[in-house]
Design an enzyme around this catalytic site. Structure first.
Site, mmCIF file in Angstrom:
data_model
loop_
_atom_site.group_PDB
_atom_site.id
_atom_site.type_symbol
_atom_site.label_atom_id
_atom_site.label_comp_id
_atom_site.label_asym_id
_atom_site.label_seq_id
_atom_site.Cartn_x
_atom_site.Cartn_y
_atom_site.Cartn_z
ATOM 1 N N LEU A 11 0.820 -1.217 0.000
ATOM 2 C CA LEU A 11 0.000 0.000 0.000
ATOM 3 C C LEU A 11 0.854 1.268 0.000
ATOM 4 O O LEU A 11 0.353 2.375 0.175
ATOM 5 C CB LEU A 11 -0.961 0.002 1.194
ATOM 6 C CG LEU A 11 -1.903 -1.205 1.264
ATOM 7 C CD1 LEU A 11 -2.841 -1.083 2.447
ATOM 8 C CD2 LEU A 11 -2.697 -1.380 -0.024
ATOM 9 N N GLY A 12 2.142 1.111 -0.227
ATOM 10 C CA GLY A 12 3.024 2.275 -0.348
ATOM 11 C C GLY A 12 2.946 2.862 -1.749
ATOM 12 O O GLY A 12 2.067 2.526 -2.546
ATOM 13 N N LEU A 14 4.664 2.446 -4.438
ATOM 14 C CA LEU A 14 4.931 1.623 -5.623
ATOM 15 C C LEU A 14 3.903 0.512 -5.847
ATOM 16 O O LEU A 14 3.651 0.104 -6.976
ATOM 17 C CB LEU A 14 6.310 0.960 -5.497
ATOM 18 C CG LEU A 14 7.509 1.883 -5.231
ATOM 19 C CD1 LEU A 14 8.767 1.063 -4.986
ATOM 20 C CD2 LEU A 14 7.725 2.822 -6.415
ATOM 21 N N ASP A 48 3.024 -8.072 8.739
ATOM 22 C CA ASP A 48 4.155 -7.254 9.183
ATOM 23 C C ASP A 48 5.409 -8.080 8.879
ATOM 24 O O ASP A 48 5.539 -9.211 9.361
ATOM 25 C CB ASP A 48 3.974 -7.026 10.699
ATOM 26 C CG ASP A 48 5.109 -6.217 11.296
ATOM 27 O OD1 ASP A 48 6.191 -6.156 10.684
ATOM 28 O OD2 ASP A 48 4.895 -5.649 12.385
ATOM 29 N N TYR A 138 18.062 5.564 6.812
ATOM 30 C CA TYR A 138 17.470 4.871 5.657
ATOM 31 C C TYR A 138 18.588 4.417 4.705
ATOM 32 O O TYR A 138 18.637 3.258 4.291
ATOM 33 C CB TYR A 138 16.508 5.837 4.970
ATOM 34 C CG TYR A 138 15.923 5.375 3.655
ATOM 35 C CD1 TYR A 138 15.138 4.230 3.577
ATOM 36 C CD2 TYR A 138 16.126 6.118 2.497
ATOM 37 C CE1 TYR A 138 14.580 3.844 2.370
ATOM 38 C CE2 TYR A 138 15.570 5.738 1.288
ATOM 39 C CZ TYR A 138 14.799 4.590 1.233
ATOM 40 O OH TYR A 138 14.245 4.212 0.044
HETATM 41 N N1 SER Z 1 12.356 8.571 -2.542
HETATM 42 C C1 SER Z 1 13.224 8.140 -1.481
HETATM 43 C C2 SER Z 1 13.237 9.119 -0.354
HETATM 44 O O1 SER Z 1 13.082 10.294 -0.625
HETATM 45 C C3 SER Z 1 14.619 7.913 -1.997
HETATM 46 O O2 SER Z 1 14.774 6.588 -2.294
HETATM 47 O O3 SER Z 1 13.467 8.737 0.756
#
Ligand code: SER
Length: 305
Positions: A11-12, A14, A48, A138
């Site tokens: 549901l993100g 992509l 999850d 990240y």
């Molecule tokens: N779209 C991503 C972000 O902005 C980069 O992979 O975190």
């Protein structure tokens, strides 16, 4: 193709587009997420990725033979909680790989990101093997998974395929990323609203149309193993833009978007990311090239909002 594909984090930003393309190509899709879907065109289960037992159950129940692992916390949101970003992104990745190995699933798609680069990379034009010291958790978490991917692929334990995505332009909002303005501005223009941009006007970052990202990913998944020349993720590139250039593009196609600039903590993240990307290895290996330039992307996506 006729694979039975599990999509995590479906549901993100992509998910929906991958579901449509992979379904059209004749695959069965099981979409999973920790949120409730509004409407979804395939089977859905709450899942999850930290829950190994449930993952095992679903893979067996739905006879899954391929995974697209999209569940992750993105760059900007990740800085508010680095510990859980590491945990979800890394343990999630390892859980999926373990489940695949245990259930004899041979192929996984897992997106990496331009956030793996850092100020010590040659940001004006990053090649596939730049030195990398990412500045966000990240980026750190994705880079460590890249190393694990290299390990598993080199030892031929499982076949993990990956692309380092730039900012993706789609008609769904990303949420929690540093490139999010690219989509947010389209929504503001469409709704006749002003936009407050969290990056400064001249910050150039690489971006691409969602359809190009999907096409490259599926071509990579379908590519003959002998054509895959690297055991770690591929760079990918389409166009580069800045908030002011994007604003001008939007206005050149008939909108009247007014943008004010109020850079926040995301500016520092953007400053540590590539301005332009060398993706020659990907183009050579899978014979892909993007179909949408910046103007086509803006037009096509704004029309579908
Ligand atoms: N779209 C991503 C972000 O902005 C980069 O992979 O975190």
């Amino acid at each position: 193709m006729n694979n039975r594909i599990l999509i995590t984090g479906a549901l993100g930003q992509l998910g929906e587009f991958f579901i449509n393309s992979l379904t059209k190509a004749g695959n069965y899709i099981l979409a999973t997420d920790i949120k409730k879907p509004n409407n979804i065109s395939c089977d859905f289960e709450f899942y999850d990725i930290l829950d190994l037992e449930k993952g095992n159950e679903l893979i067996k129940k739905y006879k899954i033979n391929q995974v697209y692992n999209f569940a992750a916390i993105l760059s900007a949101k990740g800085e508010n909680n680095p510990m859980s970003t590491w945990y979800i992104n890394n343990s999630g990745f390892m859980n999926i790989i373990k489940l695949c190995i245990d259930n004899n699933i041979k192929k996984v798609f897992w997106p990496s990101t331009i956030a793996v680069f850092g100020k010590n990379s040659n940001l004006d034009f990053v090649n596939n093997e730049e030195p990398m010291f990412p500045e966000t958790m990240y980026g750190v978490s994705k880079l460590s998974c890249e190393k694990a991917m290299f390990y598993f692929n080199s030892k031929k334990i499982i076949d993990i395929r990956s692309i380092r995505f730039p900012g993706i332009v789609s008609s769904t909002k990303p949420g929690g990323g540093t490139t999010d303005y690219i989509v947010d501005m389209l929504f503001s223009a469409k709704n006749n609203e002003n936009y407050n941009c969290f990056l400064n006007s001249e910050t150039f970052l690489p971006m691409m149309h969602i359809d190009d990202a999907i096409e490259a990913s599926i071509m990579l998944m379908n590519a003959d193993k002998k054509n895959i020349s690297i055991n770690y993720p591929y760079n990918i590139s389409s166009f580069e833009t800045s908030p002011s250039k994007w604003n001008n593009i939007i206005n050149s196609i008939g909108y009247d978007l007014n943008v004010k600039y109020k850079p926040d903590y995301r500016q520092k993240i953007a400053d540590s990311w590539p301005k332009k990307i060398d993706d020659s290895i990907l183009r050579n290996d899978i014979k892909w090239e993007p179909k949408f330039n910046d103007i086509d992307t803006a037009k096509h996506i704004i029309d579908s909002i």
